[in-house]
Design a protein around this motif. Sequence first.
Motif, PDB file in Angstrom:
ATOM      1  N   ILE A 146       0.846  -1.183   0.000  1.00 16.55           N
ATOM      2  CA  ILE A 146       0.000   0.000   0.000  1.00 16.55           C
ATOM      3  C   ILE A 146       0.886   1.239   0.000  1.00 16.55           C
ATOM      4  O   ILE A 146       1.889   1.277   0.687  1.00 16.55           O
ATOM      5  CB  ILE A 146      -0.934   0.019   1.230  1.00 16.55           C
ATOM      6  CG1 ILE A 146      -1.875   1.227   1.171  1.00 16.55           C
ATOM      7  CG2 ILE A 146      -0.182   0.039   2.532  1.00 16.55           C
ATOM      8  CD1 ILE A 146      -3.140   0.966   0.514  1.00 16.55           C
ATOM      9  N   GLY A 201      -6.894   2.206   3.130  1.00 21.40           N
ATOM     10  CA  GLY A 201      -5.737   1.349   2.904  1.00 21.40           C
ATOM     11  C   GLY A 201      -5.920  -0.116   3.240  1.00 21.40           C
ATOM     12  O   GLY A 201      -5.697  -0.992   2.385  1.00 21.40           O
ATOM     13  N   ALA A 254      -4.862   6.657  -2.695  1.00 17.05           N
ATOM     14  CA  ALA A 254      -4.412   5.391  -2.098  1.00 17.05           C
ATOM     15  C   ALA A 254      -4.390   4.344  -3.197  1.00 17.05           C
ATOM     16  O   ALA A 254      -5.235   4.368  -4.106  1.00 17.05           O
ATOM     17  CB  ALA A 254      -5.333   4.957  -0.958  1.00 17.05           C
TER      18      ALA A 254
END
Length: 260
Positions: free
Chosen positions: A2, A81, A109
């Motif tokens: 991530i 996330g 994100a």
Amino acid sequence: MIEHGTDQHLGNPDRPGRNHPRRSTPHPADRPPRRRRSLRLCPSCARPYVRTDGSLFWLTPRVLELGYSYLSSLTLPDVAGPHLEALSQRVHESSSVSILDGDDVVYVARVQVSRIMTVAITIGTRFPAYATSMGRVLLAGLSSVELDAYLSRLNPTPLTGKTITDIASLRAELESVRTQGYCLVDQELEAGLRSIAAPIHDTAGVVVAAANVSTPAARHSAAAAREHLLPALLAAAQAIDTDLRRLDTNSTDKQGHRHA
């Protein structure tokens, strides 16, 4: 991985969880190296938050007190996330969250499983909203006045041979997105790329962001994307909605206690 933030939690990386509420403390040599920030408390400070019988330890309900300031500082990427991570692990495809900034979508994100575009996508990458699945979800969430203003100034150019550039056709597509609650874009942003997106709402039900899954066209047909990717995507978007509502409730409750 991530592309935002750093995981935070109380103390040991082998932390208690729903299935294992009590854990032992492993020897430091047995711990895998992890890049984490942890909160370390002196024994007297930790006593209200942690209990131990000498070999096992567990968290008490008072540990929630430590989370209020952290929860109030969470942003959309922080909330999204973990859900993107879970989504990508489930469908084995890259996933993202974007917001609308002017006439563009901006990535806030992203979990990249494999590179599927000629242009590298990172946090802050911008694409024209009209040609992307997340952009169309966000445009479909605009008010009628806002959408009319957007379409009146739009001069779309074809990015591929499949890009919708006719304003009337684009308007009809956005109405369809609004009705069905998701958007599938088939090779309109880049040849060989399909993406499917769903809206993310605030507590008032307003569309504030969009989440998507992207896949090579050779791996998933449009029908397969709807069948295999869409259910997981909708579940992830709903989970982000739920977390955003929970954060707003916590923030409102905290402000209420402060002014009481």
